[in-house]
Design a protein around this motif. Structure first.
Motif, PDB file in Angstrom:
ATOM      1  N   ASP A 187      -7.260  -0.014 -10.658  1.00 20.65           N
ATOM      2  CA  ASP A 187      -7.748   0.711  -9.487  1.00 20.65           C
ATOM      3  C   ASP A 187      -8.644  -0.168  -8.621  1.00 20.65           C
ATOM      4  O   ASP A 187      -9.015  -1.277  -8.998  1.00 20.65           O
ATOM      5  CB  ASP A 187      -8.459   2.010  -9.890  1.00 20.65           C
ATOM      6  N   ALA A 188      -8.976   0.341  -7.447  1.00 17.98           N
ATOM      7  CA  ALA A 188      -9.765  -0.431  -6.492  1.00 17.98           C
ATOM      8  C   ALA A 188     -11.149  -0.750  -7.037  1.00 17.98           C
ATOM      9  O   ALA A 188     -11.681  -1.843  -6.800  1.00 17.98           O
ATOM     10  CB  ALA A 188      -9.888   0.348  -5.175  1.00 17.98           C
ATOM     11  N   HIS A 229      -1.812   1.991  -8.934  1.00 20.01           N
ATOM     12  CA  HIS A 229      -3.161   2.333  -8.493  1.00 20.01           C
ATOM     13  C   HIS A 229      -3.073   3.732  -7.916  1.00 20.01           C
ATOM     14  O   HIS A 229      -2.052   4.401  -8.044  1.00 20.01           O
ATOM     15  CB  HIS A 229      -3.681   1.327  -7.460  1.00 20.01           C
ATOM     16  N   GLU A 230      -4.145   4.192  -7.314  1.00 21.66           N
ATOM     17  CA  GLU A 230      -4.110   5.524  -6.730  1.00 21.66           C
ATOM     18  C   GLU A 230      -2.937   5.630  -5.765  1.00 21.66           C
ATOM     19  O   GLU A 230      -2.659   4.732  -4.988  1.00 21.66           O
ATOM     20  CB  GLU A 230      -5.411   5.805  -5.960  1.00 21.66           C
ATOM     21  N   ASP A 231      -2.238   6.759  -5.840  1.00 24.42           N
ATOM     22  CA  ASP A 231      -1.031   6.907  -5.033  1.00 24.42           C
ATOM     23  C   ASP A 231      -1.325   7.185  -3.565  1.00 24.42           C
ATOM     24  O   ASP A 231      -0.442   7.050  -2.727  1.00 24.42           O
ATOM     25  CB  ASP A 231      -0.157   8.043  -5.601  1.00 24.42           C
ATOM     26  N   ASP A 232      -2.562   7.601  -3.234  1.00 20.48           N
ATOM     27  CA  ASP A 232      -2.837   7.957  -1.843  1.00 20.48           C
ATOM     28  C   ASP A 232      -3.050   6.704  -0.998  1.00 20.48           C
ATOM     29  O   ASP A 232      -3.311   5.613  -1.506  1.00 20.48           O
ATOM     30  CB  ASP A 232      -4.043   8.886  -1.729  1.00 20.48           C
ATOM     31  N   GLY A 263      -6.428   4.900  -1.323  1.00 18.25           N
ATOM     32  CA  GLY A 263      -6.544   4.142  -2.567  1.00 18.25           C
ATOM     33  C   GLY A 263      -5.839   2.807  -2.493  1.00 18.25           C
ATOM     34  O   GLY A 263      -6.362   1.780  -2.943  1.00 18.25           O
ATOM     35  N   GLU A 264      -4.658   2.800  -1.887  1.00 20.66           N
ATOM     36  CA  GLU A 264      -3.916   1.543  -1.745  1.00 20.66           C
ATOM     37  C   GLU A 264      -4.655   0.564  -0.849  1.00 20.66           C
ATOM     38  O   GLU A 264      -4.785  -0.621  -1.173  1.00 20.66           O
ATOM     39  CB  GLU A 264      -2.521   1.831  -1.178  1.00 20.66           C
ATOM     40  N   CYS A 265      -5.171   1.047   0.272  1.00 18.74           N
ATOM     41  CA  CYS A 265      -5.906   0.167   1.187  1.00 18.74           C
ATOM     42  C   CYS A 265      -7.170  -0.382   0.530  1.00 18.74           C
ATOM     43  O   CYS A 265      -7.504  -1.560   0.690  1.00 18.74           O
ATOM     44  CB  CYS A 265      -6.279   0.927   2.463  1.00 18.74           C
ATOM     45  N   LEU A 279       3.383  -0.418  -1.147  1.00 17.78           N
ATOM     46  CA  LEU A 279       2.491  -1.177  -0.266  1.00 17.78           C
ATOM     47  C   LEU A 279       2.885  -0.941   1.183  1.00 17.78           C
ATOM     48  O   LEU A 279       4.058  -0.997   1.534  1.00 17.78           O
ATOM     49  CB  LEU A 279       2.558  -2.671  -0.576  1.00 17.78           C
ATOM     50  N   THR A 280       1.885  -0.721   2.027  1.00 16.35           N
ATOM     51  CA  THR A 280       2.138  -0.428   3.438  1.00 16.35           C
ATOM     52  C   THR A 280       1.698  -1.588   4.329  1.00 16.35           C
ATOM     53  O   THR A 280       0.939  -2.461   3.912  1.00 16.35           O
ATOM     54  CB  THR A 280       1.362   0.827   3.866  1.00 16.35           C
ATOM     55  N   ASP A 281       2.162  -1.548   5.569  1.00 14.42           N
ATOM     56  CA  ASP A 281       1.745  -2.560   6.545  1.00 14.42           C
ATOM     57  C   ASP A 281       0.232  -2.567   6.710  1.00 14.42           C
ATOM     58  O   ASP A 281      -0.394  -3.627   6.779  1.00 14.42           O
ATOM     59  CB  ASP A 281       2.397  -2.271   7.901  1.00 14.42           C
TER      60      ASP A 281
END
Length: 211
Positions: free
Chosen positions: A90-91, A113-116, A119-121, A144-146
């Motif tokens: 996790d972060a 990691h956290e799915d939201d 959390g990813e950022c 993973l997002t842009d």
């Protein structure tokens, strides 16, 4: 107990340790790693199980879905190479690892990691704080997002970056990493929304793996 016994032996000066797929490794075991202050290379990666929804520390014996167990690694300040593939991180744990100022190689292939979105950022911002990194593997993280990957644009010492299989990324997100001018290798295999022209313009002269 075995790790504590090793720490009391001449192996306390150990510089490299691999504990991949250890079913009895628990949180207490990770804390015991603090007894190896000379460690430079540590591999704790799990491996994907036959059932995809069971991936993530199922073979390491760490059942928490918070990933905070890895905060115990923050005291291993001699580490230069850390591999946590197929685990739950996790972060908060990644932020705690900001103490690892000697770290050069970090592998977080197919982590959970956290799915939201937040959390990813947060997780990627924590990775971005590890400014000494030269080799970063984030392959097979399809969520993973842009926006998240944009945080990595400050890792200007990176020479190798693996984003293969991060299928949610678009060309806009990848091009935000054009600040990484030290790159000598970039893997974007299986990313369908990229163009040759866009990649060549963003990363001139950099070998790019696309398949």
């Amino acid at each position: 107990e075995t790790l504590r016994a090793l720490a009391a032996a001449p192996l306390a000066a150990l510089e490299s340790l691999t504990l991949d797929c250890c079913p009895n490794l628990d949180e207490d075991g990770l804390r015991a790693l603090a007894s190896f202050p000379s460690l430079k290379a540590l591999s704790l990666h799990d491996r994907p199980s036959d059932e995809d929804d069971e991936i993530g520390l199922c073979l390491l014996g760490l059942n928490s879905h918070e990933g905070g167990e890895f905060m115990a690694l923050a005291s291993l300040t001699s580490l230069t190479d850390l591999r946590l593939d197929y685990t739950i991180v996790d972060a908060e744990a990644l932020h705690a690892m900001s103490t690892l100022t000697a770290l050069r190689t970090l592998s977080l292939r197919s982590i959970r990691h956290e799915d939201d979105f937040e959390g990813e950022c947060a997780a990627l911002k924590a990775v971005a704080a590890l400014t000494t990194l030269t080799d970063l593997d984030l392959a097979r993280n399809p969520n993973l997002t842009d926006e998240g990957v944009n945080a990595l644009s400050t890792l200007v010492n990176l020479t190798s970056l693996d984003l293969g299989g991060c299928v949610s990324l678009t060309e806009e997100g990848i091009r935000s990493l054009s600040t990484l001018t030290a790159l000598t290798f970039l893997n974007v295999a299986a990313l369908q929304r990229l163009t040759d022209e866009g990649m060549q313009a963003a990363f001139p002269g950099v070998p790019i793996r696309k398949w």
